[in-house]
Write a protein that holds these residues in place. Structure first.
Motif, mmCIF file in Angstrom:
data_model
loop_
_atom_site.group_PDB
_atom_site.id
_atom_site.type_symbol
_atom_site.label_atom_id
_atom_site.label_comp_id
_atom_site.label_asym_id
_atom_site.label_seq_id
_atom_site.Cartn_x
_atom_site.Cartn_y
_atom_site.Cartn_z
ATOM 1 N N SER B 23 55.037 48.852 15.833
ATOM 2 C CA SER B 23 53.640 49.277 14.943
ATOM 3 C C SER B 23 53.182 48.380 13.908
ATOM 4 N N ILE B 24 54.173 47.951 13.252
ATOM 5 C CA ILE B 24 53.667 46.797 12.159
ATOM 6 C C ILE B 24 53.077 45.393 12.995
ATOM 7 N N TYR B 25 53.879 45.041 14.189
ATOM 8 C CA TYR B 25 53.434 43.859 14.937
ATOM 9 C C TYR B 25 52.131 44.253 15.350
ATOM 10 N N GLY B 26 51.825 45.374 15.959
ATOM 11 C CA GLY B 26 50.243 45.581 16.566
ATOM 12 C C GLY B 26 49.404 45.998 15.895
ATOM 13 N N VAL B 27 49.467 46.290 14.405
ATOM 14 C CA VAL B 27 48.581 46.457 13.260
ATOM 15 C C VAL B 27 48.205 45.162 12.668
ATOM 16 N N ARG B 28 49.332 44.259 12.625
ATOM 17 C CA ARG B 28 48.971 43.179 11.894
ATOM 18 C C ARG B 28 48.321 42.041 12.842
ATOM 19 N N THR B 29 48.488 42.078 14.104
ATOM 20 C CA THR B 29 48.090 41.221 14.816
ATOM 21 C C THR B 29 46.724 41.557 15.467
ATOM 22 N N GLY B 30 46.541 42.909 15.621
ATOM 23 C CA GLY B 30 45.484 43.679 16.196
ATOM 24 C C GLY B 30 45.605 43.823 17.708
ATOM 25 N N ARG B 31 47.181 43.705 18.197
ATOM 26 C CA ARG B 31 47.314 43.879 19.486
ATOM 27 C C ARG B 31 47.711 45.551 19.722
ATOM 28 N N TRP B 32 46.644 46.260 19.990
ATOM 29 C CA TRP B 32 46.795 47.749 19.769
ATOM 30 C C TRP B 32 47.864 48.297 20.776
ATOM 31 N N GLU B 33 48.198 47.541 21.921
ATOM 32 C CA GLU B 33 48.861 48.066 22.946
ATOM 33 C C GLU B 33 50.325 48.117 22.251
ATOM 34 N N TRP B 34 50.993 47.355 21.355
ATOM 35 C CA TRP B 34 52.126 47.159 20.512
ATOM 36 C C TRP B 34 51.931 48.664 19.687
ATOM 37 N N ALA B 35 50.885 48.826 19.007
ATOM 38 C CA ALA B 35 50.804 50.005 18.010
ATOM 39 C C ALA B 35 50.971 51.174 18.929
ATOM 40 N N VAL B 36 50.117 51.213 20.036
ATOM 41 C CA VAL B 36 50.624 52.570 20.797
ATOM 42 C C VAL B 36 51.870 52.791 21.300
ATOM 43 N N SER B 37 52.363 51.616 21.688
ATOM 44 C CA SER B 37 53.919 51.523 21.904
ATOM 45 C C SER B 37 54.881 52.171 20.914
ATOM 46 N N GLY B 38 54.326 51.603 19.674
ATOM 47 C CA GLY B 38 55.092 52.122 18.649
ATOM 48 C C GLY B 38 55.138 53.678 18.272
ATOM 49 N N ARG B 39 53.862 54.039 18.627
ATOM 50 C CA ARG B 39 53.548 55.660 18.561
ATOM 51 C C ARG B 39 54.521 56.316 19.574
ATOM 52 N N ARG B 40 54.531 55.682 20.956
ATOM 53 C CA ARG B 40 55.148 56.353 21.958
ATOM 54 C C ARG B 40 56.708 56.561 21.499
ATOM 55 N N SER B 41 57.155 55.574 20.607
ATOM 56 C CA SER B 41 58.633 55.626 20.401
ATOM 57 C C SER B 41 58.887 56.793 19.413
ATOM 58 N N VAL B 42 57.891 57.298 18.888
ATOM 59 C CA VAL B 42 58.142 58.480 17.901
ATOM 60 C C VAL B 42 58.177 59.594 19.253
ATOM 61 N N TYR B 43 57.173 59.634 20.108
ATOM 62 C CA TYR B 43 57.457 60.859 21.348
ATOM 63 C C TYR B 43 58.884 60.619 21.605
ATOM 64 N N ALA B 44 59.340 59.263 22.016
ATOM 65 C CA ALA B 44 60.670 59.259 22.601
ATOM 66 C C ALA B 44 61.732 59.520 21.851
ATOM 67 N N LEU B 45 61.525 59.362 20.471
ATOM 68 C CA LEU B 45 62.882 60.205 19.420
ATOM 69 C C LEU B 45 62.616 61.377 19.376
ATOM 70 N N ALA B 46 61.388 61.969 19.412
ATOM 71 C CA ALA B 46 61.499 63.575 19.572
ATOM 72 C C ALA B 46 62.378 63.878 20.845
ATOM 73 N N GLY B 47 62.294 63.226 22.078
ATOM 74 C CA GLY B 47 62.703 63.674 23.224
ATOM 75 C C GLY B 47 64.325 63.267 23.092
ATOM 76 N N ILE B 48 64.733 62.437 22.409
ATOM 77 C CA ILE B 48 66.293 61.904 22.256
ATOM 78 C C ILE B 48 66.816 62.973 21.512
ATOM 79 N N LEU B 49 66.225 63.179 20.198
ATOM 80 C CA LEU B 49 66.988 64.187 19.178
ATOM 81 C C LEU B 49 66.950 65.345 19.984
ATOM 82 N N THR B 50 66.042 65.857 20.683
ATOM 83 C CA THR B 50 66.038 67.292 21.240
ATOM 84 C C THR B 50 67.458 67.452 22.123
ATOM 85 N N VAL B 51 67.575 66.227 22.774
ATOM 86 C CA VAL B 51 68.836 66.447 23.640
ATOM 87 C C VAL B 51 70.192 66.407 22.767
#
Lengths: 142, 748
Positions: B23-51
């Motif tokens: 997320s920080i790399y994405g927003v600092r460099t403007g490479r937004w696909e990294w920021a999107v990947s960071g956001r998806r980490s939160v979704y993944a975290l929710a899935g893992i913690l649900t398990v």
């Protein structure tokens, strides 16, 4: 049992990697960047990929901002418009429920409407830009 | 399965670390696909913690005592209903619940904002994952929910009997939802400061989540108060306990923010104030979790250990320092766009409301942390009690209720004196009429209670007038019948009228608080069967004792069990079966109380106290069966006008009853709990045959019911205010508003 747990853990790891890396993988293969991804990665991937083909990775940053900004600005202006409409309705309700005098209402209402029109103008300008851009892009894409 | 749980935690920690970086790399460099990947980490975290959470929940339901958390906080005898809730009664389980709920709410927030304020959202993602990472690190290094022991114990310690209460099933998830939702506005607020985008946009984005945090915290606090009233046996619903206060603090700052954000939305003012409130609310939510989980302050509600203090203190210090740094360094861009036009305006009323709320926060914060402060300064822990809190909070509460009636009838920007006079006439009239009615009815004059009744009447008058005028205006404009106009009015202006309903609920709640504390009759005394006592207008007679014995296994499944059942049934007056509250008490002793008023029977109440088994072998083979913490099961006759509240503390420490336990301990082997139960049945029979004097706590309080009704009104109003308008309706409304705006301009 331990084997089963190892398999489940591996599957979980694979799923996590797939979910997290999807935007990066999509961004890396320019020709496969599709508008359908708008629901998740939005125009980010599409904009970047398109430009990457033409100018290489070094120009990514500026192109990303150009590609993202209109969509984001549009959403923000729409939100601002909704908020302004709500404010106009609130003021009208304040007037009708006796909290504002006729003069105060007229002054406040016209000020709010002017602000709303300013937002509408900016929205229209942005939509106009978008339309021009897509018209210009169509022959090249075709 | 424990291994899979541990893998989940390690994977979750790795995902947090990656997501923060991406997320920080994405927003600092403007490479937004990294920021999107960071956001998806939160979704993944929710899935893992649900398990992970499911694994632990299943372990509790299956009585898998190989898990330390299960062995420490559950047992085979814990009713299934409570086994599911036992997960969050353990330190480890509650941390997992916190992280899981945070990941779910964060995922929702980031999904809904995926097309807006990307730079702010990217920073917010990193901060949310930082919180997630912190709690997961605690579970990996300090309090491991998937830690196991070998050999597997045959039985667990059991759930704390105090927690065997229905609302305890939902109180912690509600409170934790509130706490975790508080961190979302904090993350976006910090994100806005880091991205230097401090306009009203981020406020609009997080408004719903700030409201959600306030809503869930409110429900959690209300359920906690209800539990305290119905379970703790002291007869109150609010004791200014450290943990109660810890939940109230972010709720108060959240309330202030929900009012002041409107000023920023409408006028571009109070930017520093708003962002400070958001940061304070999030930090106070973390401090609340810290208080419950660190055990740093004594509290009846604190269920944590003493191991987590240092990491939490570090986190809180980082949050406070980071918040101050960000606000100070961005102060130039946080300048207000306008100034308050008049002191007779809604902005001014909201500002006053904010100041009162923040004053309350400072008072409660000081009183709550005073034991820590005094220990740090003098080396001795001292604490302040309810009278200290009441001295400062009561006047502030009065002003707050009054302001909740003033705000709705003043216009934004500037109200003229003539309009103000006209709008305040009815509320003041209602307040004065109430005062006259109270005096005429001969109600004993209690200044605080009378002031609160008048302030509440003022609120009812002002908001009733608002509804009436709005309905009349709508009816005249649209030609609708009044009831239809009223419904349409509320539907079209959910935030405004939902908020008004919340104000009514708060006023009702405070009426209940004022009446029940000022006009309460209370008596604590010892009674023997046949004796009676007066409490207010009520006479309460101790008719006879009751006793029930519950073996910790199905007594009909074995020959020995059936014999035991027969023995227990043969004891006169002793019942075989669960205690009245079905909490799994081994022995439950109570009373039949006859309540009458002026010689007429009102009701019969059955208070009791449950005695639970302990895992303490030194208490002996019989003693340990009832050696756990006894818990009072209160009996209440609740009514619209008054509650009659009763609790009993039976005495089983008489020489005669103790002799039965001592004899049992000497003669019966520890490994045969069924035989021990025969001794418990004998003890119950002896108690019934010649019951010793029991201690009773009797209370008659007026209008307690209105505290809960007020709470429900608040919840209802909040639901109306928070409920999203259907998108179709919103579009239609927008189209109409647009047309009206354009028509207005055409006229101009």
């Amino acid at each position: 049992m331990e084997f089963l747990i190892a398999v489940i853990a591996l599957v979980l790891l694979m799923v996590v990697i797939l979910v997290i890396s999807a935007p990066l993988r999509a961004g890396g293969s320019s020709t496969r960047a599709e508008p359908a991804r708008d629901t998740e990665s939005g125009p980010v991937g599409a904009g970047r990929s398109e430009h990457e083909t033409e100018h290489g990775a070094s120009a990514r940053v500026g192109v990303d901002r150009d590609a993202i900004a209109p969509a984001e600005r549009h959403a923000e202006l729409e939100a601002a418009r909704e908020a302004k409409y709500r404010e106009i309705r609130d003021t009208e309700l304040d007037y009708r429920t006796g909290k504002l005098s006729q003069e105060d209402f007229a002054a406040t209402d016209s000020a709010l409407r002017a602000e709303a029109v300013e937002i509408l103008d900016r929205l229209a300008a942005l939509e106009g830009e978008g339309a021009t851009e897509s018209e210009g892009a169509t022959p090249r894409d075709a | 399965m424990a291994l899979l749980g541990r893998v989940c935690l390690l994977l979750a920690l790795a995902v947090c670390a990656y997501g923060i970086g991406a997320s920080i790399y994405g927003v600092r460099t403007g490479r937004w696909e990294w920021a999107v990947s960071g956001r998806r980490s939160v979704y993944a975290l929710a899935g893992i913690l649900t398990v992970g959470f499911l694994i632990l929940e299943i372990a509790f339901l299956r009585d898998d005592f190989a898990f330390n958390a299960v062995a420490d906080t559950s047992s085979r005898t814990t009713p299934t209903f409570y086994k599911a809730a036992a997960v969050w009664s353990s330190q480890e389980g509650s941390l997992l619940l916190w992280a899981w709920l945070m990941s779910l709410w964060s995922s929702l927030a980031l999904f809904l904002t995926r097309r807006r304020i990307r730079d702010v959202a990217a920073y917010a993602t990193a901060i949310m994952l930082g919180f997630g990472g912190f709690f997961i690190a605690l579970m990996v290094f300090y309090a491991q929910p998937f830690a196991t022991t070998s050999p597997t114990p045959s039985e667990g310690v059991g759930l704390d009997p105090l927690l065997r209460f229905p609302t305890m099933m939902i109180h912690p998830p509600m409170l934790y939802s509130g706490y975790t939702l508080c961190t979302i506005p904090l993350a976006f607020g910090m994100g806005a400061l880091l991205a230097r985008r401090v306009d009203a946009e981020w406020i609009r984005v997080i408004r719903r989540f700030a409201f959600g945090a306030w809503f869930f915290l409110g429900i959690g606090i209300l359920l906690g108060a209800r539990w305290s009233y119905s379970e703790l046996g002291w007869g109150g619903y609010w004791g200014w306990d450290a943990v109660e206060n810890a939940a109230l603090l972010p709720w108060l700052t959240g309330t202030a923010f929900l009012h002041s954000l409107m000023i920023q939305e409408k006028r571009g003012m109070l930017k520093v104030w708003n962002v400070s409130l958001v940061l304070a609310t999030g930090t106070l939510a973390i401090m609340g979790t810290f208080l419950v989980r660190s055990g740093v302050l004594n509290s009846i509600h604190a269920f944590g250990g003493q191991t987590l203090g240092v990491p939490f203190v570090v986190l809180i210090a980082v949050l406070i320092a980071g918040s101050i740094y960000l606000v100070v360094t961005r102060r130039e861009m946080l300048r207000s766009e306008h100034r308050i036009d008049s002191l007779l305006s809604r902005e001014a009323a909201f500002l006053a409301n904010n100041l009162v709320l923040v004053a309350l926060v400072f008072v409660i914060l000081w009183g709550t942390y005073f034991p820590l402060i005094s220990e740090a300064l003098t080396g001795q822990e001292a604490s302040v009690g309810p009278p200290w809190f009441d001295r400062y909070t009561v006047p502030l509460a009065l002003i707050l209720v009054l302001l909740s009636g003033i705000g709705p009838v003043i216009a934004w920007r500037r109200a003229t004196l003539a309009n103000a006079r006209r709008n305040f006439l009815v509320p003041i009239g209602v307040a004065l009429a109430t005062l006259v009615a109270l005096l005429a009815a001969g109600v004993p004059v209690k200044p605080f209670a009378f002031a609160m009744f008048c302030c509440a009447a003022f609120v009812f008058g002002s908001i009733g007038q608002e509804f009436f005028r709005g309905m009349r205006a709508r009816s005249a404009m649209a030609g609708e019948a009044p009831p239809t106009a009223l419904v349409a009015l509320v539907r079209r202006n959910r935030r405004r009228y939902g908020g008004y309903i919340v104000h009514i609920g708060i006023a009702v709640l405070f009426v209940g608080v004022a009446a029940s504390t000022s006009f309460q009759h209370e008596s604590e005394l010892g009674l023997s069967p046949g004796q009676s006592s007066r409490v207010g207008a009520y006479t309460i007679k101790y008719v006879r004792p009751t006793a029930s014995v519950t073996p910790d296994y199905d007594s009909s499944s074995t020959q020995g069990g059936r014999e035991l059942s027969a023995i227990i049934r043969a004891e006169p007056g002793v019942t075989l079966g669960p205690d009245t509250a079905r909490t799994g008490a081994t022995l439950s002793l109570g009373a039949v109380l006859d309540v009458s008023k002026h010689g007429r029977h009102v009701t019969t109440l059955y208070p009791s106290e449950g005695f639970y088994a302990s895992e303490e072998p030194t208490q002996g083979s019989v003693g340990h069966l009832i050696g756990g913490q006894p818990v009072s099961h209160v009996a209440v006759d609740a009514g619209i006008t008054r509650d009659v509240w009763t609790a009993i503390a039976p005495n089983i420490e008489t020489p005669r009853l103790k002799r039965i336990v001592t004899l049992g301990n000497k003669t019966l082997p520890y490994i045969h709990p069924g035989e021990g139960m025969v001794a418990i049945a004998a003890l119950a029979a002896a108690y019934m045959k010649s019951p010793p004097q029991a201690q009773f706590h009797l209370i008659a309080s007026p209008l307690v019911m209105w505290i809960w009704i007020g709470g429900l009104i608040v919840v209802g109003g909040a639901l109306i205010a928070i409920w999203p308008a259907p998108s179709v309706v919103r579009r239609r409304v927008s189209a109409r508003s647009r047309a009206r705006t354009e028509r207005g301009l055409a006229r101009a």
